[in-house]
Design an enzyme around this catalytic site. Structure first.
Site, PDB file in Angstrom:
ATOM      1  N   ARG A 152      31.837  62.113  26.970  1.00 38.22           N
ATOM      2  CA  ARG A 152      32.134  61.671  28.241  1.00 38.22           C
ATOM      3  C   ARG A 152      31.453  60.368  28.897  1.00 38.22           C
ATOM      4  O   ARG A 152      31.801  59.945  29.839  1.00 38.22           O
ATOM      5  CB  ARG A 152      31.621  62.942  29.319  1.00 38.22           C
ATOM      6  N   LYS A 155      24.787  59.028  23.222  1.00 38.59           N
ATOM      7  CA  LYS A 155      24.386  59.402  24.636  1.00 38.59           C
ATOM      8  C   LYS A 155      22.924  59.276  24.991  1.00 38.59           C
ATOM      9  O   LYS A 155      22.371  58.740  26.085  1.00 38.59           O
ATOM     10  CB  LYS A 155      25.014  60.728  25.019  1.00 38.59           C
ATOM     11  N   ASP A 193      19.011  64.777  26.881  1.00 41.88           N
ATOM     12  CA  ASP A 193      19.808  64.121  28.016  1.00 41.88           C
ATOM     13  C   ASP A 193      19.329  64.466  29.394  1.00 41.88           C
ATOM     14  O   ASP A 193      20.106  64.447  30.192  1.00 41.88           O
ATOM     15  CB  ASP A 193      21.232  64.270  27.814  1.00 41.88           C
ATOM     16  N   ASN A 231      25.527  63.350  31.690  1.00 42.72           N
ATOM     17  CA  ASN A 231      26.783  63.503  30.454  1.00 42.72           C
ATOM     18  C   ASN A 231      27.734  62.622  30.737  1.00 42.72           C
ATOM     19  O   ASN A 231      28.617  62.328  29.986  1.00 42.72           O
ATOM     20  CB  ASN A 231      27.399  65.167  31.053  1.00 42.72           C
ATOM     21  N   ARG A 261      10.598  30.689  29.301  1.00 37.92           N
ATOM     22  CA  ARG A 261      11.263  31.323  28.069  1.00 37.92           C
ATOM     23  C   ARG A 261      10.263  31.889  27.155  1.00 37.92           C
ATOM     24  O   ARG A 261       8.993  31.514  27.461  1.00 37.92           O
ATOM     25  CB  ARG A 261      12.149  30.439  27.684  1.00 37.92           C
TER      26      ARG A 261
END
Length: 461
Positions: free
Chosen positions: A16, A23, A103, A228, A333
């Protein structure tokens, strides 16, 4: 307190997310979700952390490194099957085991410590972390008996209409008696709608064996949020960003507009520093005390000492010493070091440049691959010509030197101590100490030249 272990499930594909990035590696406030979970466990002194990987296993290993153990779930057969892959690492150990998800990045150490304490006080075989939601759709429900004891956990798709009306949900986070966990897992079956082995079935198995199953409600349900898809990722980002900003404010940092300030998880800031709107502080950035940062400062892996002012500035992998000012509209930088009490002004770019104490690069200059001593003045429009098309060369400007406006310092070249470079010069040779270098064409004025030139609109005779 007993020995603490942890199993972190991170084997799902995460379709998803619609992303090439696995994920659990999607970042929340600059850190992969699974890294948040592992770091929280490490902060609680959990030594045995087993991460169950599947899809993207190599990428997860590369990100987390060797501080955790890895178990591979080659075939995705459900959460109980995933946990079982960690058995070779933990099955013979005593103590308590956390079950966490890669997750679910927002759980705080405070919440997990409270869960652990309650689990041990209850002398439970398992304790589930629950949350009460106004809309529990999609979540497993906590089914209790009349005395409030946990009977079972039923997945939404397997729940009756009466069970779906329950608002207390299973977050998927548990504490287990480690030995009892592995015995119960061996009895889990896959006779359900999905044909999968659910870790939630462990609760019923333990209950049937006469074991105590407890439940501990999270004080803040948002902490239990799983990610998700990209929408939930943005919600997790907003929650954690707010939590990070609040923590800094409580530690003595003034954040003028938290809603427009972005501070990643690894950043440290000293007291009495003021953060203006539009500021991004990323990576391993450290800010000292009594600084003014922003507005619109974007710092990545930057070390800033005390009493520094940075406005409208982009800095990457650089260092600023105390009492210096940078900006507005400066670009610093990698490899650059700005010394104490230095000034880097508007539309200045530094790259791999060392700026000495009290030196000034006030405006419209490029200083690259250079070492600038103390007390140096770099005039407006000065360029260090560091690249010959193949190799970068170094420019050195020693203490007390004065470089006039619109000068080109063609590297490799050294401007000596207390030397002067006349405005408009292109310096290709070293300038001795205390010398004045003039490297420009002598001015010639041609009298009445303009009167002899044809002009538009004027008829020529």
């Amino acid at each position: 307190m007993s020995k603490i272990h942890a199993v972190v499930l991170a084997a799902g594909q995460g379709t998803r997310m619609k992303s090439k990035l696995y994920k659990v590696l999607h970042p929340v406030c600059g850190k992969p979700m699974v890294q948040h979970v592992v770091d929280t466990m490490a902060s609680m002194q959990v030594k045995d952390i087993v991460v169950v990987v599947g899809h993207g296993a190599d990428a997860v290993r590369a990100k987390l490194g060797e501080d955790v153990a890895y178990a591979l779930q080659e075939e995705q057969l459900g959460t109980a099957h995933a946990v079982q892959q960690a058995a070779p690492f933990l099955h013979d150990k005593e103590g308590t085991t956390f079950l966490l998800y890669g997750d679910v990045p927002l759980l705080s150490a405070e919440t997990l410590a409270a869960l652990l304490t309650y689990h041990e006080e209850q002398e439970a075989a398992a304790t589930v972390l629950t949350a009460v939601l106004s809309d529990p759709t999609g979540y497993g429900r906590i089914v209790r008996d009349e005395a409030g004891e946990v009977l079972r956990i039923v997945e939404h798709k397997d729940a009756t209409s009466e069970e779906r009306a329950i608002q207390e949900i299973n977050t998927g986070i548990y504490c287990y008696d480690n030995q009892k966990l592995w015995k119960a897992l061996a009895q889990v079956k896959n006779d359900n709608v999905q044909g999968e082995y659910y870790v939630t079935d462990v609760v019923g198995i333990l209950r049937d064996a006469g074991e105590k199953v407890a439940a501990f409600e999270a004080a803040d349900p948002d902490e239990t949020m799983g990610v998700n898809d990209r929408v939930q990722l943005s919600e997790a980002e907003a929650y954690m960003r707010r939590r990070i900003v609040v923590e800094h404010m409580r530690n003595g940092v003034t954040v003028l507009d938290p809603s427009s300030t972005y501070i990643e998880a690894g950043v440290t800031i000293g007291s009495d520093t003021v953060i203006h709107p539009g500021t991004f502080l990323r990576g391993r950035t450290t800010i000292g005390s009594d600084c003014v940062i922003g507005p619109n400062a974007d710092l990545t892996d930057v070390a800033v000492a005390d009493n520094v002012s940075l406005t409208y500035t982009v800095m990457v992998d650089a260092r600023v010493e105390h009492e210096s000012t940078v900006g507005p509209f400066a670009y610093v930088r990698p490899g650059s070091v700005i010394g104490p009490k230095a000034k880097i002004g508007d539309f200045v770019e530094l790259k791999n440049a060392k700026i000495g104490e009290g030196s000034k690069v006030p405006h419209l200059s490029y200083v690259g691959d250079a070492e600038i001593g103390a007390g140096v003045n770099i005039g407006c429009g000065t360029i260090t010509v560091n690249y010959d098309g193949a190799v970068k060369h170094k420019t050195t400007v020693q203490d007390g030197a004065f470089v006039g406006c619109n000068s080109n310092l063609v590297a490799p070249v050294t401007v000596g101590q207390n030397a002067y470079v006349a405005a408009g010069s292109t310096i290709t040779q070293d300038v001795p100490d205390n010398a004045l270098a003039i490297a420009r064409e002598r001015q010639v004025n041609k009298i009445d030249y303009a009167n002899r030139m044809p002009r538009k609109g004027k008829k020529q005779s």
